[in-house]
Write a protein that holds these residues in place. Sequence first.
Motif, PDB file in Angstrom:
ATOM      1  N   GLY A   1       4.103  10.304   2.161  1.00 42.40           N
ATOM      2  CA  GLY A   1       4.556  11.636   1.765  1.00 42.40           C
ATOM      3  C   GLY A   1       6.047  11.815   1.937  1.00 42.40           C
ATOM      4  O   GLY A   1       6.719  12.406   1.085  1.00 42.40           O
ATOM      5  N   GLU A   2       6.590  11.303   3.044  1.00 45.16           N
ATOM      6  CA  GLU A   2       8.024  11.443   3.297  1.00 45.16           C
ATOM      7  C   GLU A   2       8.844  10.695   2.258  1.00 45.16           C
ATOM      8  O   GLU A   2       9.829  11.227   1.729  1.00 45.16           O
ATOM      9  CB  GLU A   2       8.345  10.917   4.690  1.00 45.16           C
ATOM     10  CG  GLU A   2       9.817  11.067   5.068  1.00 45.16           C
ATOM     11  CD  GLU A   2      10.135  10.569   6.467  1.00 45.16           C
ATOM     12  OE1 GLU A   2      11.333  10.441   6.784  1.00 45.16           O
ATOM     13  OE2 GLU A   2       9.192  10.301   7.232  1.00 45.16           O
ATOM     14  N   LEU A   3       8.431   9.465   1.949  1.00 49.61           N
ATOM     15  CA  LEU A   3       9.180   8.683   0.964  1.00 49.61           C
ATOM     16  C   LEU A   3       9.041   9.284  -0.435  1.00 49.61           C
ATOM     17  O   LEU A   3      10.016   9.336  -1.197  1.00 49.61           O
ATOM     18  CB  LEU A   3       8.690   7.235   0.959  1.00 49.61           C
ATOM     19  CG  LEU A   3       9.004   6.407   2.211  1.00 49.61           C
ATOM     20  CD1 LEU A   3       8.339   5.036   2.123  1.00 49.61           C
ATOM     21  CD2 LEU A   3      10.510   6.245   2.396  1.00 49.61           C
ATOM     22  N   ALA A   4       7.839   9.745  -0.781  1.00 50.92           N
ATOM     23  CA  ALA A   4       7.629  10.353  -2.101  1.00 50.92           C
ATOM     24  C   ALA A   4       8.472  11.614  -2.259  1.00 50.92           C
ATOM     25  O   ALA A   4       9.073  11.845  -3.313  1.00 50.92           O
ATOM     26  CB  ALA A   4       6.149  10.673  -2.309  1.00 50.92           C
TER      27      ALA A   4
ATOM     28  N   SER B   1       0.839  -1.208   0.000  1.00 52.98           N
ATOM     29  CA  SER B   1       0.000   0.000   0.000  1.00 52.98           C
ATOM     30  C   SER B   1       0.866   1.247   0.000  1.00 52.98           C
ATOM     31  O   SER B   1       0.590   2.210  -0.729  1.00 52.98           O
ATOM     32  CB  SER B   1      -0.918   0.014   1.225  1.00 52.98           C
ATOM     33  OG  SER B   1      -1.862  -1.025   1.192  1.00 52.98           O
ATOM     34  N   VAL B   2       1.908   1.246   0.827  1.00 55.18           N
ATOM     35  CA  VAL B   2       2.801   2.405   0.905  1.00 55.18           C
ATOM     36  C   VAL B   2       3.477   2.628  -0.448  1.00 55.18           C
ATOM     37  O   VAL B   2       3.568   3.761  -0.934  1.00 55.18           O
ATOM     38  CB  VAL B   2       3.858   2.213   2.008  1.00 55.18           C
ATOM     39  CG1 VAL B   2       4.914   3.315   1.942  1.00 55.18           C
ATOM     40  CG2 VAL B   2       3.192   2.221   3.384  1.00 55.18           C
TER      41      VAL B   2
ATOM     42  N   ARG C   1       4.058   5.608  -5.393  1.00 58.05           N
ATOM     43  CA  ARG C   1       4.004   5.559  -6.860  1.00 58.05           C
ATOM     44  C   ARG C   1       3.023   6.604  -7.397  1.00 58.05           C
ATOM     45  O   ARG C   1       3.339   7.348  -8.341  1.00 58.05           O
ATOM     46  CB  ARG C   1       3.570   4.156  -7.314  1.00 58.05           C
ATOM     47  CG  ARG C   1       3.229   4.044  -8.802  1.00 58.05           C
ATOM     48  CD  ARG C   1       2.817   2.619  -9.178  1.00 58.05           C
ATOM     49  NE  ARG C   1       2.189   2.601 -10.485  1.00 58.05           N
ATOM     50  CZ  ARG C   1       2.839   2.675 -11.644  1.00 58.05           C
ATOM     51  NH1 ARG C   1       4.143   2.784 -11.645  1.00 58.05           N
ATOM     52  NH2 ARG C   1       2.189   2.648 -12.781  1.00 58.05           N
ATOM     53  N   GLY C   2       1.845   6.686  -6.781  1.00 55.85           N
ATOM     54  CA  GLY C   2       0.843   7.643  -7.222  1.00 55.85           C
ATOM     55  C   GLY C   2       1.322   9.075  -7.089  1.00 55.85           C
ATOM     56  O   GLY C   2       1.154   9.888  -8.004  1.00 55.85           O
TER      57      GLY C   2
END
Length: 282
Positions: free
Chosen positions: A266-269, A151-152, A157-158
């Motif tokens: 959000g942090e990873l994106a 999910s993360v 990805r989105g």
Amino acid sequence: MRPDRQISTIVIGFCLSLISSIASAQSEAEDAAIRLKRAHVIRYLEKCIDRGRSDVECRAEISALHPREKAALNSIMINSGHYDEFEVSKASAACYDPAHDYRDLIECWERLASKMTAGQNIEPEAPKPVVSLSEKAAELFSKLASVEQKSVILCVRGRVNLNYRDTVAHNLQLGGSDALWALKIYGIENAQMSRLAKAANWTVMASYYELEAENVSKLIRGEIEFDNYRTISKDSQKLLSAALAPESSKQYVHSRNFEKFADECGELATEVIGSAKVAASN
């Protein structure tokens, strides 16, 4: 216009004053300072936009921070006569930390200015420990179930895809260095996403991103033409379909997890997007 070029208009207006007194070295120091601060501004802008702020709002935030930067650097210069020039340069340069954004950079200079005003020791601050994207993901995923990990990744990805569509993709139509910049970002983001998928042991998804990154790299290096790229990309799209097919029956679960892990996503994106744009712009 490329976002990094728009940002450069801000950065050039915020030129630093802490430079060598030797004319030839002065120009080099100015160029280096602008490049370094530009990276910090880009990181701040990416984080700001990821918080849901508009481009105009984020630029206003950056502009609002500038007086603090000027005040801190002015204070450092006023008090620099009481310190060894090399010590001041070293302590100031230490604030250019890869883990810092523009606000962090200014706050570091403010702390240095306060120390100098008080006549204190100005040993350079220890840099923040740099944690790689893979390490961040591994730490997060160690606490999550397999479906939550996916999910993360789907959430990241989105966000990455939306950011690319809204801020980068139009540069492909411009050709030349703008198109090259856009392709570099796409390739780097795919490589980063592959690392995330590997951290979650999502092998098929990792293979998709890895193959797509490799194909883009070949295109950039001139090893294949764009028509060839479109043809061989069909193989990577098959991998993507294979990765996503089993998740179609879990849409409700994934949607709930998108909300549950919105901050982590959000942090990873932001890390993926920011690092790709900085790397592509250098």
